[in-house]
Design a protein around this motif. Structure first.
Motif, PDB file in Angstrom:
ATOM      1  N   THR A   1     -48.962  17.806  28.587  1.00  0.00           N
ATOM      2  CA  THR A   1     -48.075  17.788  27.424  1.00  0.00           C
ATOM      3  C   THR A   1     -48.895  18.085  26.178  1.00  0.00           C
ATOM      4  O   THR A   1     -50.028  17.651  26.057  1.00  0.00           O
ATOM      5  CB  THR A   1     -47.377  16.421  27.221  1.00  0.00           C
ATOM      6  N   THR A   2     -48.317  18.872  25.286  1.00  0.00           N
ATOM      7  CA  THR A   2     -48.965  19.149  23.999  1.00  0.00           C
ATOM      8  C   THR A   2     -47.887  19.641  23.028  1.00  0.00           C
ATOM      9  O   THR A   2     -46.700  19.431  23.291  1.00  0.00           O
ATOM     10  CB  THR A   2     -50.119  20.167  24.168  1.00  0.00           C
ATOM     11  N   THR A   3     -48.309  20.254  21.925  1.00  0.00           N
ATOM     12  CA  THR A   3     -47.324  20.775  20.974  1.00  0.00           C
ATOM     13  C   THR A   3     -47.584  22.255  20.737  1.00  0.00           C
ATOM     14  O   THR A   3     -48.692  22.736  20.943  1.00  0.00           O
ATOM     15  CB  THR A   3     -47.397  20.041  19.615  1.00  0.00           C
TER      16      THR A   3
ATOM     17  N   PHE B   1     -43.865  21.660  14.572  1.00  0.00           N
ATOM     18  CA  PHE B   1     -44.389  21.691  15.932  1.00  0.00           C
ATOM     19  C   PHE B   1     -43.334  21.181  16.893  1.00  0.00           C
ATOM     20  O   PHE B   1     -42.622  20.230  16.584  1.00  0.00           O
ATOM     21  CB  PHE B   1     -45.639  20.808  16.047  1.00  0.00           C
TER      22      PHE B   1
ATOM     23  N   PRO C   1     -42.851  19.561  20.699  1.00  0.00           N
ATOM     24  CA  PRO C   1     -43.559  19.045  21.860  1.00  0.00           C
ATOM     25  C   PRO C   1     -43.138  19.801  23.121  1.00  0.00           C
ATOM     26  O   PRO C   1     -41.973  20.176  23.265  1.00  0.00           O
ATOM     27  CB  PRO C   1     -43.130  17.576  21.933  1.00  0.00           C
TER      28      PRO C   1
ATOM     29  N   PHE D   1     -57.409  22.689  30.385  1.00  0.00           N
ATOM     30  CA  PHE D   1     -57.930  23.168  29.099  1.00  0.00           C
ATOM     31  C   PHE D   1     -57.618  24.644  28.861  1.00  0.00           C
ATOM     32  O   PHE D   1     -57.372  25.061  27.733  1.00  0.00           O
ATOM     33  CB  PHE D   1     -59.433  22.870  28.980  1.00  0.00           C
TER      34      PHE D   1
ATOM     35  N   ILE E   1     -54.081  24.712  27.699  1.00  0.00           N
ATOM     36  CA  ILE E   1     -54.006  24.256  26.309  1.00  0.00           C
ATOM     37  C   ILE E   1     -54.364  25.396  25.357  1.00  0.00           C
ATOM     38  O   ILE E   1     -53.690  25.628  24.362  1.00  0.00           O
ATOM     39  CB  ILE E   1     -54.987  23.069  26.078  1.00  0.00           C
TER      40      ILE E   1
ATOM     41  N   LYS F   1     -52.087  26.907  22.353  1.00  0.00           N
ATOM     42  CA  LYS F   1     -52.527  26.824  20.946  1.00  0.00           C
ATOM     43  C   LYS F   1     -52.243  28.129  20.203  1.00  0.00           C
ATOM     44  O   LYS F   1     -52.057  28.143  18.994  1.00  0.00           O
ATOM     45  CB  LYS F   1     -54.026  26.511  20.874  1.00  0.00           C
TER      46      LYS F   1
END
Lengths: 125, 420
Positions: free
Chosen positions: A52-54, A64, A66, A79, A82, A86
């Motif tokens: 999970t990230t934004t 942002f 989620p 990673f 991610i 990004k």
């Protein structure tokens, strides 16, 4: 990274499960239940996690959104995933569940929005 | 002045569930939610990690997804709500004074549900010495900055406290490219859930330093580092164990306190152990017509339990608006926490509503192979064996109709713990 000890996370007991080589096969010790053993086998061979990230939102009521992978992905790809996320910007409105990235890194997992983001000022008085 | 049957203060998971349940139980549907943030959903909006809803929905959701399910129902039911609105006073006559962009608002209601959640303890609460440079955050504040506002809050961090929020932030910072040097825990154990220690620290090789504390924060304009030291069993610093860790960010995750400023103003009696109101099994506080649920009542580890508790509170708030005489004072027996049990909620049983309920409690230490007993008038009503009990995990025991039928109402209900 090969480990031969994992902590089971299925219940508060938190058993330490060990893997020992027995010739060609492996023996597992320390598990408290069958579910735990099944979980540990996967954790030893192919540990997976939900990521999970934004992600940036353009023109949204918030900047942002989620997001999550809809299924767990291999731990070692976290990673890399991610860094892809990004670099992405989506345009508002975003619906909850809408696919942001399909089949990320060929893991079979889609990255989906976990919140609705309306357009900027659309909900203001 | 606008009139409502039930007004819910707080639009987080507790407030949403309580409002929905009040709404279902009422004929004239006059329910209002007041929320101070811009959106409904409360702190769940910033909890973007998975792990919510496993008990309630039997699936693993993130915070915003969990909140969304209730927000959607609130909107579909056309329950009234005000956002960006602060409640500043509540009178004993249940008149609510609130303020927002449009000015001051007075609202009259039959019943109120408190669902204001909790706030974080800060560096000041644990009296950490040192300077006061930029780069010091509470964990939840950092969570909001990163997950909602999208700020990059630092490069190298130390996290103080290993409860769930501290652990989850260790992972979140790592994913954001911030190096977490260590999680520093004063107790000899973590109060966080096992799954979080594995998935948030072990996965990334972040050291968890148990029986350690931060004894000084360094830095003039921005944090430059912290000095940590080992502590003994009395939690006192052991001389010559100091170690300097270079970092530009310190996160404090050192506990939550129910946010009861409004409750105090309204004259509600608080429990010194939970920090929240004393309630009975209807979630009625000491002030007639005021109910409480969620983290304002006691700090929960799972939102699923908050939802269930809030539904009960909401249902009884609706009943109160029609039959307030059933909630008179002096109709209670006490539920008392004894050996090994830190607190119980509810703390009372209303004799007019002798209906099955869940008794929630926390133990005061780590226990292996112990028995929880519930007794009344010297008679043991329930005995439950537990292989593991930890202060970090809230326990619940279903008090069934069968048990309730055996109660002697002139005596307390006593909850206690025995080793086997």
């Amino acid at each position: 990274m090969q480990k031969n000890k994992v902590t089971c996370i299925l219940c508060p007991r938190g058993c330490t499960i060990e893997k020992k080589a027995q010739g060609d096969t492996f023996e597992f010790t320390g598990f408290g239940c069958k579910r735990g053993m099944k979980w540990a086998k996967e954790e030893f061979t192919n540990p997976k996690r939900i990521l999970t990230t934004t992600v940036h939102v353009k023109n949204g009521e918030i900047d942002f959104v989620p997001v999550r992978t809809n299924i767990p992905i291999p731990k070692e790809k976290i990673f890399e995933a991610i860094s892809i996320l990004k670099g992405i910007e989506v345009l508002a409105p975003v619906e909850i569940g809408s696919v942001i990235v399909k089949n990320i890194l060929d893991t079979g997992a889609d990255v989906v929005a976990t919140r609705r983001v309306g357009k900027k000022d659309s909900s203001d008085d | 002045m606008e009139k409502y049957k039930v007004v819910v203060i707080g639009g987080g998971p507790a407030g949403l569930a309580a409002a929905l349940e009040s709404f279902k139980s009422l004929d004239d549907k006059k329910v209002l939610i007041i929320e101070r943030d811009k959106f409904l959903g409360g702190i769940l909006n910033q909890c973007i990690h998975p792990g919510f809803g496993l008990h309630y929905f039997k699936e693993e959701l993130t915070g915003p997804e969990y909140a969304h399910r209730f927000i959607e129902q609130v909107i579909e039911s056309q329950i009234e709500y005000l956002t960006e609105t602060h409640v500043i006073d509540i009178t004993p006559e249940k008149e609510i004074v609130a303020v927002n962009k449009k000015g001051l608002k007075r609202i009259k209601t039959d019943a109120i549900v408190f669902a204001m959640g909790c706030r974080e303890r800060t560096r000041g609460a644990i009296m950490t010495p040192g300077t006061r440079p930029a780069g010091i955050f509470t964990a939840g504040q950092a969570q909001r900055f990163i997950n909602i506002e999208g700020y990059r809050i630092g490069k190298k961090a130390v996290i103080v406290g290993s409860g769930d929020i501290g652990l989850i932030m260790a992972r979140r910072l790592t994913l954001e490219g911030i190096e977490v040097k260590a999680v520093v825990e004063i107790m000899p154990y973590s109060t966080g859930l096992r799954r979080n220690i594995v998935q948030c620290l072990d996965d990334f090789g972040i050291p968890l330093l148990l029986s350690h504390k931060v004894v000084k924060i360094h830095g003039k304009y921005r944090v430059e580092g912290v000095t940590i030291a080992k502590v003994d069993s009395q939690l006192q610093e052991i001389p010559s164990t100091e170690r300097f860790i270079e970092c530009d960010t310190v996160l404090f995750s050192v506990g939550l306190i129910p946010e009861n400023e409004l409750s105090k103003k309204a004259g509600v009696v608080l429990d010194s152990k939970t920090g929240g109101p004393v309630v009975d099994n209807t979630f009625s506080t000491s002030q007639k017509g005021i109910f409480a649920c969620g983290n304002v009542l006691h700090v929960h580890d799972l939102v699923d339990n908050v939802t269930k508790e809030a539904q009960t509170a909401g249902r009884y708030a609706a009943i109160y608006s029609q039959y307030s005489e059933l909630f008179e004072n002096n109709i209670h027996i006490n539920i008392v926490a004894k050996e090994g049990i830190r607190y119980v909620v509810p703390q009372k049983l209303n004799k007019n509503f002798v209906q099955p309920f869940v008794l929630r409690f926390r133990v005061d230490n780590f226990y292996k192979d112990a028995v929880v007993t519930i007794s009344n008038a010297g008679k043991i009503l329930i005995e439950i064996k537990k292989s593991i009990l930890t202060p970090g995990e809230m326990e619940g025991i279903e008090i069934s109709q069968k048990i309730l039928s055996q109660l002697e109402f002139s005596n307390d209900i006593v909850v206690s713990l025995q080793n086997i």
